[in-house]
Design an enzyme around this catalytic site. Sequence first.
Site, mmCIF file in Angstrom:
data_model
loop_
_atom_site.group_PDB
_atom_site.id
_atom_site.type_symbol
_atom_site.label_atom_id
_atom_site.label_comp_id
_atom_site.label_asym_id
_atom_site.label_seq_id
_atom_site.Cartn_x
_atom_site.Cartn_y
_atom_site.Cartn_z
ATOM 1 N N ASN A 294 -31.459 64.057 -23.954
ATOM 2 C CA ASN A 294 -30.809 65.029 -24.827
ATOM 3 C C ASN A 294 -29.346 64.662 -24.984
ATOM 4 O O ASN A 294 -28.654 64.459 -23.972
ATOM 5 C CB ASN A 294 -30.907 66.441 -24.241
ATOM 6 C CG ASN A 294 -30.290 67.478 -25.154
ATOM 7 O OD1 ASN A 294 -30.727 67.646 -26.295
ATOM 8 N ND2 ASN A 294 -29.262 68.149 -24.670
ATOM 9 N N GLU A 295 -28.911 64.574 -26.221
ATOM 10 C CA GLU A 295 -27.488 64.287 -26.482
ATOM 11 C C GLU A 295 -26.901 63.284 -25.497
ATOM 12 O O GLU A 295 -25.965 63.622 -24.759
ATOM 13 C CB GLU A 295 -26.691 65.596 -26.470
ATOM 14 C CG GLU A 295 -27.010 66.498 -27.638
ATOM 15 C CD GLU A 295 -26.169 67.779 -27.684
ATOM 16 O OE1 GLU A 295 -25.469 68.070 -26.700
ATOM 17 O OE2 GLU A 295 -26.215 68.495 -28.709
ATOM 18 N N CYS B 210 -19.474 56.807 -17.293
ATOM 19 C CA CYS B 210 -19.460 56.749 -15.828
ATOM 20 C C CYS B 210 -18.577 55.586 -15.408
ATOM 21 O O CYS B 210 -18.460 54.576 -16.108
ATOM 22 C CB CYS B 210 -20.871 56.576 -15.289
ATOM 23 S SG CYS B 210 -20.919 56.578 -13.477
ATOM 24 N N CYS C 137 -18.546 54.424 -11.919
ATOM 25 C CA CYS C 137 -18.901 54.250 -10.502
ATOM 26 C C CYS C 137 -19.036 52.774 -10.149
ATOM 27 O O CYS C 137 -18.949 51.890 -11.006
ATOM 28 C CB CYS C 137 -20.184 55.005 -10.198
ATOM 29 S SG CYS C 137 -21.659 54.192 -10.838
ATOM 30 N N CYS D 216 -21.783 50.958 -11.981
ATOM 31 C CA CYS D 216 -21.386 50.592 -13.338
ATOM 32 C C CYS D 216 -20.478 49.365 -13.307
ATOM 33 O O CYS D 216 -20.577 48.480 -14.159
ATOM 34 C CB CYS D 216 -20.691 51.768 -14.029
ATOM 35 S SG CYS D 216 -21.852 53.053 -14.551
ATOM 36 N N GLU E 138 -30.539 70.311 -34.354
ATOM 37 C CA GLU E 138 -29.970 71.555 -33.830
ATOM 38 C C GLU E 138 -28.880 72.081 -34.752
ATOM 39 O O GLU E 138 -28.078 71.308 -35.271
ATOM 40 C CB GLU E 138 -29.327 71.343 -32.443
ATOM 41 C CG GLU E 138 -30.270 70.978 -31.339
ATOM 42 C CD GLU E 138 -29.554 70.905 -29.980
ATOM 43 O OE1 GLU E 138 -28.431 71.443 -29.870
ATOM 44 O OE2 GLU E 138 -30.106 70.287 -29.055
ATOM 45 N N LYS F 173 -25.697 81.690 -22.796
ATOM 46 C CA LYS F 173 -26.328 82.977 -23.089
ATOM 47 C C LYS F 173 -25.676 83.688 -24.265
ATOM 48 O O LYS F 173 -26.270 84.609 -24.824
ATOM 49 C CB LYS F 173 -26.365 83.874 -21.852
ATOM 50 C CG LYS F 173 -25.050 84.271 -21.247
ATOM 51 C CD LYS F 173 -25.341 85.140 -20.006
ATOM 52 C CE LYS F 173 -24.088 85.514 -19.244
ATOM 53 N NZ LYS F 173 -23.402 84.388 -18.602
ATOM 54 N N TYR F 174 -24.486 83.272 -24.654
ATOM 55 C CA TYR F 174 -23.888 83.873 -25.851
ATOM 56 C C TYR F 174 -23.921 82.918 -27.034
ATOM 57 O O TYR F 174 -23.205 83.094 -28.010
ATOM 58 C CB TYR F 174 -22.466 84.375 -25.548
ATOM 59 C CG TYR F 174 -22.499 85.389 -24.428
ATOM 60 C CD1 TYR F 174 -23.334 86.513 -24.517
ATOM 61 C CD2 TYR F 174 -21.782 85.196 -23.257
ATOM 62 C CE1 TYR F 174 -23.426 87.419 -23.472
ATOM 63 C CE2 TYR F 174 -21.869 86.101 -22.211
ATOM 64 C CZ TYR F 174 -22.698 87.209 -22.321
ATOM 65 O OH TYR F 174 -22.799 88.092 -21.273
ATOM 66 N N HIS F 175 -24.756 81.909 -26.936
ATOM 67 C CA HIS F 175 -25.012 81.022 -28.068
ATOM 68 C C HIS F 175 -26.099 81.678 -28.918
ATOM 69 O O HIS F 175 -27.077 82.214 -28.398
ATOM 70 C CB HIS F 175 -25.482 79.660 -27.551
ATOM 71 C CG HIS F 175 -25.536 78.602 -28.610
ATOM 72 N ND1 HIS F 175 -26.444 78.606 -29.640
ATOM 73 C CD2 HIS F 175 -24.764 77.498 -28.806
ATOM 74 C CE1 HIS F 175 -26.245 77.548 -30.416
ATOM 75 N NE2 HIS F 175 -25.229 76.862 -29.941
#
Lengths: 671, 671, 671
Positions: free
Chosen positions: C150-151, C156, C158, C161, C308, C357-359
């Site tokens: 997802n997206e 990174c 580290c 990497c 989306e 939750k407010y989306h």
Amino acid sequence: MIECDKISKMVYGGDYNPEQWSEDVWKEDMRMFKLAGIDIVTLNVFSWALLQKDDDVYDFSLLDKIMDMVKENGLYVCLATSTGAHPAWMARKYPDILRTEFGGMKRKFGGRHNSCPNSPTYKKFSVRLARKLAERYKDYDNVVAWHISNEFGGECFCDNCEKAFRVWLKEKYGTLEALNKAWNTTFWGHTFYDWDEIVLPDLRSEHFAYERTMFQGISLDYRRFMSDSMLERYKDEYNAIKEITPDVQITTNLMGFYKPLDYQKWAKYMDFVSWDNYPANDDSYAKIAMDHDLMRGVKQGKPFALMEQTPSVTNWLSYNALKRPGVMRLWSYQAVAHGADTIMFFQMRRSIGACEKYHGAVIDHVGNENTRVFREIAALGKELEEIGDLTLGSRTKAKIGLLFDWDNWWSIEYSAGPSCELRYLTEFGRYYESLRKMNYDVDIIGMDDALEPYAIVIAPVLYMVKGDYDEKIRSYTRNGGTFVTTFFSGIVQENDLVTLGGYPGKLRDIMGIWVEEIDALPNGEENEFTYEGEKYPAKLLCDIIHTEGAKSLSEYEKDFYAGSPAATVNSFGKGKAYYIGTASSEAFYQKLLTEICEDAGVTPVLKTPEMVEVTSRENEKGRYLFVMNHADESKKISLSGNYKDIITGKNYHEQEMVLPGKDVAILREEK
Amino acid sequence: MIECDKISKMVYGGDYNPEQWSEDVWKEDMRMFKLAGIDIVTLNVFSWALLQKDDDVYDFSLLDKIMDMVKENGLYVCLATSTGAHPAWMARKYPDILRTEFGGMKRKFGGRHNSCPNSPTYKKFSVRLARKLAERYKDYDNVVAWHISNEFGGECFCDNCEKAFRVWLKEKYGTLEALNKAWNTTFWGHTFYDWDEIVLPDLRSEHFAYERTMFQGISLDYRRFMSDSMLERYKDEYNAIKEITPDVQITTNLMGFYKPLDYQKWAKYMDFVSWDNYPANDDSYAKIAMDHDLMRGVKQGKPFALMEQTPSVTNWLSYNALKRPGVMRLWSYQAVAHGADTIMFFQMRRSIGACEKYHGAVIDHVGNENTRVFREIAALGKELEEIGDLTLGSRTKAKIGLLFDWDNWWSIEYSAGPSCELRYLTEFGRYYESLRKMNYDVDIIGMDDALEPYAIVIAPVLYMVKGDYDEKIRSYTRNGGTFVTTFFSGIVQENDLVTLGGYPGKLRDIMGIWVEEIDALPNGEENEFTYEGEKYPAKLLCDIIHTEGAKSLSEYEKDFYAGSPAATVNSFGKGKAYYIGTASSEAFYQKLLTEICEDAGVTPVLKTPEMVEVTSRENEKGRYLFVMNHADESKKISLSGNYKDIITGKNYHEQEMVLPGKDVAILREEK
Amino acid sequence: MIECDKISKMVYGGDYNPEQWSEDVWKEDMRMFKLAGIDIVTLNVFSWALLQKDDDVYDFSLLDKIMDMVKENGLYVCLATSTGAHPAWMARKYPDILRTEFGGMKRKFGGRHNSCPNSPTYKKFSVRLARKLAERYKDYDNVVAWHISNEFGGECFCDNCEKAFRVWLKEKYGTLEALNKAWNTTFWGHTFYDWDEIVLPDLRSEHFAYERTMFQGISLDYRRFMSDSMLERYKDEYNAIKEITPDVQITTNLMGFYKPLDYQKWAKYMDFVSWDNYPANDDSYAKIAMDHDLMRGVKQGKPFALMEQTPSVTNWLSYNALKRPGVMRLWSYQAVAHGADTIMFFQMRRSIGACEKYHGAVIDHVGNENTRVFREIAALGKELEEIGDLTLGSRTKAKIGLLFDWDNWWSIEYSAGPSCELRYLTEFGRYYESLRKMNYDVDIIGMDDALEPYAIVIAPVLYMVKGDYDEKIRSYTRNGGTFVTTFFSGIVQENDLVTLGGYPGKLRDIMGIWVEEIDALPNGEENEFTYEGEKYPAKLLCDIIHTEGAKSLSEYEKDFYAGSPAATVNSFGKGKAYYIGTASSEAFYQKLLTEICEDAGVTPVLKTPEMVEVTSRENEKGRYLFVMNHADESKKISLSGNYKDIITGKNYHEQEMVLPGKDVAILREEK
């Protein structure tokens, strides 16, 4: 307040650090304290490193000397436990005592307020020191209060805290299933299968900024846990001391609206509340008053001690302007007006090195009494002696309760959406300050406090309705109370989980409305509404309200929801429930609140010109009006009864009183 | 300046990095250098990685070639030791060479100025390389200067630094008792019982922001220690080279008002001062002049080298605007006007990769001489040849000394209170720039410099009076000197501990005043005072002054301290002591300073229209006025004596000179 | 687009997370989906923790139930692999899966998009999960698309990497000699002698701020490497799934102009492009259109899926204002107008806990269909059913190509100089938005795309000319194309090394100019030039241009380069090459581009009043004009042909169409 049979007046004094000075200076201090009318000194605030030099090496010799000296000079003592800053050797030997910052930075030794509250080392050594102090000085009858640590605060994000957090969670939730549910961990695949999988929420895990979290549930619990962790350390010391000196009252100095610590919970474990009042340059008098009322409120109205204020400047503001002539006196009396029986300063003598050397003090670097600041302190000392015990123990009888709640503070400001500008204190302050400026006495209450004493209860942004608090409101309103709340209320339960079925959730029946949508207005944009013939702005958030029994008080005038209610009132049982669906201007709040008060039969203490504040306190000796002129110029105040100013002794009979700029009168109601 | 018998003119050249280019490009470089009148190149600034490939593997073959090539082409060399950036292999093999940031972030390999000054690896390999270079090139008689490392600077907060800091402290204080006293560690319970308990002051310990500390004492000492640590590395290389080539002068390139390094201490160990002048877009000419005068001042007036300037643009400003036509020449002569005998550029050829590829150069990416910038460089080259040795070695004879002190810079800006806007350079600049704009020659002196050469000594914000410096002032003033200081002076001694007994501490008798309080005015707020019939603003801080023998020059007009002196003058012995109790506008400083100068018999070099700067230098060949028109338009300047412009050869006899915009004249006084 | 034989209409649906709800809620969801005309749900986006409880313990029972339920209810499925957030247990057991931040902060478990792309653990478990899902659900014929992770995004830094970066570099450069040359490591002595000496570029090494680097070469390569690393993880999952369900199309959701990932490279490995459209409050419609056109362009015009969008509010903006009535519909059609064949929402049901939750959601917390938002969704659903397959598969036939290139984006914004305000998207947007507001259809193309289809190719700030891309331009222009570029073009080759010989480097002969200098104008400063009788501002950068065959179109009017060209045009073969040497106002771009278009025979789709957008698409069923009124008020549009609005069925014959505010018409050209 610092209560003591032996003292029949408001106690007057401050933090005193003789350990920073040679003994010849002490004598000069004693002389000047007498000149200033000082009764009490807070000792031993930052002496841990001096008292304990290694695991088992304690040395109280210097403190002994100091204790004896002040006793000989007739001073009372507020004795600190000095655990507000640990010794350097301890940090080196036991690094677990050092805190870890929000982004994971492990601290080294330095500063103060530096101990991790879940450090085994801190727990062990802090309690042991408190006990040793109590044992050593238990027979000094001039010790009238204990002062645990200093300004508890801050946070820690170390591994010990992480472990302790898991224990705290286990105690709270019992099972992981309950915890997963409380935190809604199915969101973003956060299900926990083992307690040890839980890591603390900070910049390394759930936060992308200090107050921006991806999981409200865990972040909120960490706030609670951190407040509890510090409270545990406080309680450890409290219990150790109480065993030895059961009759001496114990406190720690709070800091007004201090977000990290839930003082409503803390106050339960304090014998009396004391606090440190350091307003910023541009704080209004009403904002300062709000802090005082909170500090009185957390202990259900019991008089408190003003533990610290600066006689002149602070050192940590961007611009450390001098307190103008009269302001120190005015603000001292303002503390009393709101419930203080004790007035103390930080600090008695200005230090010469490190970061507080430019913080004001009773005795300045010049070292003598020939300063403006000292003269003002001495003059106030004289007044306090003259007032004596008249006002001691008096209480404020407010008919308005304003609900304030730390869980709401935390959760509202962790909320992702609807607006970055929604700040709990700002919204709370809109109601408080409007009332204060009209001279209504107000109690700031918590969720555990009874509502019945109040004709009106106002709960601005009651976002989180914990447990069955709605029942408390329902019963209060049904029985005739007037309840007021606002937008973004009733949204979640105690774990920050939304109450389904339409906003404002469990308050929906009480308010008689349904809020379908919440619009967020960017900074600078406004809607508007007309109330009683006047136009007012609608700002910040605009609830789109459907009435379900309530009556609309006013409607929005613009945008696609023009014509829908901006504010409503619902008759509920014998009472009324007001819902204010948006943020507006002070003019609106004053208008609205005046009407609500009139309707509920609540009157201001006195009507005065702007910038003149009035509060009341009552005890068995009388009822006192504290009249304070915060303006620079003199003001005329109409008095409709008979009063005597207990400062000047002047009598007023239904007449106009002229109060000079920055001046104060304490009017006792006379027959 | 780069002194050499063989060069009888101002040296002209710059940083040259042939190692970035193939050899065919070198030939073209040589051709163009000749066109431009270049005498000298700085070589080997960033070649460590090429020269040393492993612990014991050195390879000088490429540098040999370069050295031979430039010698064959008649160029002088300023030879760098290339220790300004360590090789990647070294960082991998010996991570102790890497620095640690203020918040504890351990660096990896990258950038430049990247070596920890207390790294054993750096110490070992840097000296060894310097020695090898000296041995290898000692017989190149065209090497006229050594250039150690490059732009020393930055800081480190690693464990090695922490350990070295303890050693430095032990040497300074001897005992922990002395250290505890110097740092006032009884404050906040910081008493140290073992040297190893001391940790370095950074974000992990005493600091809550880069310049905000809780303990001024330790933070100030760390500044001193860090400046000393880098100086030690410089000295190591210096000594190694000096042993081998005792007759070649050694320098390193400084950076004007660079806060981390105490250049007044550094300059003692430099054969001559050189520095890199990179003004920001909006710097006034007076601000640039201030840097030059500091650079001349740290070496007691000895001519310096302008080691770097850009011919056109820089790459690191937000907006890298082109230097307008004439500006490069104007600013080159401005350096000379303030004491330079050498004019050099960064860089000779514009690189093609990494972060400086858009920094201006003598030879641009287009690669030929047909550019505006090259034409201007070549024209200046020709002028310098024509001027020859006339001005070489000349000195500025200033009658005004401005005291600047790094310890004051550090401690003033670490101060907690009274105002976040109190910046030492700003206050210093108010005095310097006012004088500069009126064409008074000024020396910027340090605490070790004599005061006697000056008719006037100005010490803006002399916050810290170290040792018995007050005695120096006392004696200077008593013997007829004019001493000027300001608010927030005399407050502390060398450890930032307050001098008790009333401000301005040890200066109180000299100034004849007592400062009771210091008010801080928020940004935007002003008081005011009238001086000689004109109103001026009082800003930033307002001292509340009581005269004790001094005479008030002007009084505040507002607020509760209206009527108390804003500025005073005291007759002290044969001299005068001025105290300016607040910050004001340039108009006030020009007014005040003109009067003080007139009173002390000090005159400007020349009176000119605005934006025309004049300075003077003298040597055995004559006295030169450097007249620089910083405006875009031409200006008329009245000359009252006889002069010859040594650039144009033109003669002026008590007449008006017309100077075009951005143009320069160097007027030699003629009989 | 989500292609499927069975669906002959634009697919309509969104992200659905039934695992957050109890099963009784599911039934209500199904009922409401039907009311809203929903066809498809994206499932399983964040279920990794539910599906895999330990190394070898997988549990698909809940997903089975969900899959069966949606199938029974006739819904199609876009099935996510849920690797966008790893389980907590995995982070605890295998910390290598956790990312390290830019400053070296090692992350703990939390958030999403949290896996290191070079983590062996992530590589192993993500592919395994994708394979298991494909195997388990391969027979569900309602699965019409796979949605990997997802997206993808973030970065990174580290140790894994770093190691992988060295391998990537070895593959790219072969030898250290080649790498040292490509990065110009002789600058600042950065020569590498061993691959292991190379450390990744971040705040610990070459960067002094997020986008400020000291070595462009390594920083640019790290950008490429990081984009490739994530692409590798995507491809791993892609290949695993493709083996099992070769006929189901695979995508991942992109994010428009998302800087970290080179989507032009990614799109090659995606069966179709899908993306998430979340405009900010103040984004212009043209800016949103630009995102859509990029998303269509990276897959060479193939219809894409709007994966989306929010039905009403987001939760993460500073001010989460409601989408006004009609806006959700308008923006849905705008996506279609620019190439979408699929319209989906995030999210189907509003969650009750954590940060979203407010989306906004299709089903709100109130839980029923009686909301404005639901009604608008259902109305659109109905329209889409009525439109059916008419527009499916249609393509935009643009005659203008705008070149966009990620390497240029990265390198321009890593550049040290000439101006901090030079932002690639801003400059690109000046050209795109000017054309868009005039209703020219535009394709956004990459360096691999052919130029021949276009009458005009515009390459704003073509700073980096990679490989022989200049040959492509040369051939295109020579053969009659019109090529437009701007200041700061042709400067470097693919490693960010300057092309010597004069700007604009390899484009110099095509443009017929030489740029001698580049002036950077501080914010607020402007030069100006007159074009066709009108004055326009010159901002940001001003190239100082010498024509070498080109014709000047206009000259600067101020400063020392007044009179030199600000813009030029060169005849090159049969074509023309325009060079715009500065940034100007939209009025200028509209003027200039109109003339260039007229000259090249390119016409807008339709001339309309301001705020009315028109695009075209064509398929075998016809040619459609999408007419969108972004204004609040209605607009009149003159139509010169015959059209039928396929939404309303209304016919227009060479007449004026009145389109209400926020309304849309889809006009099919009729005979």
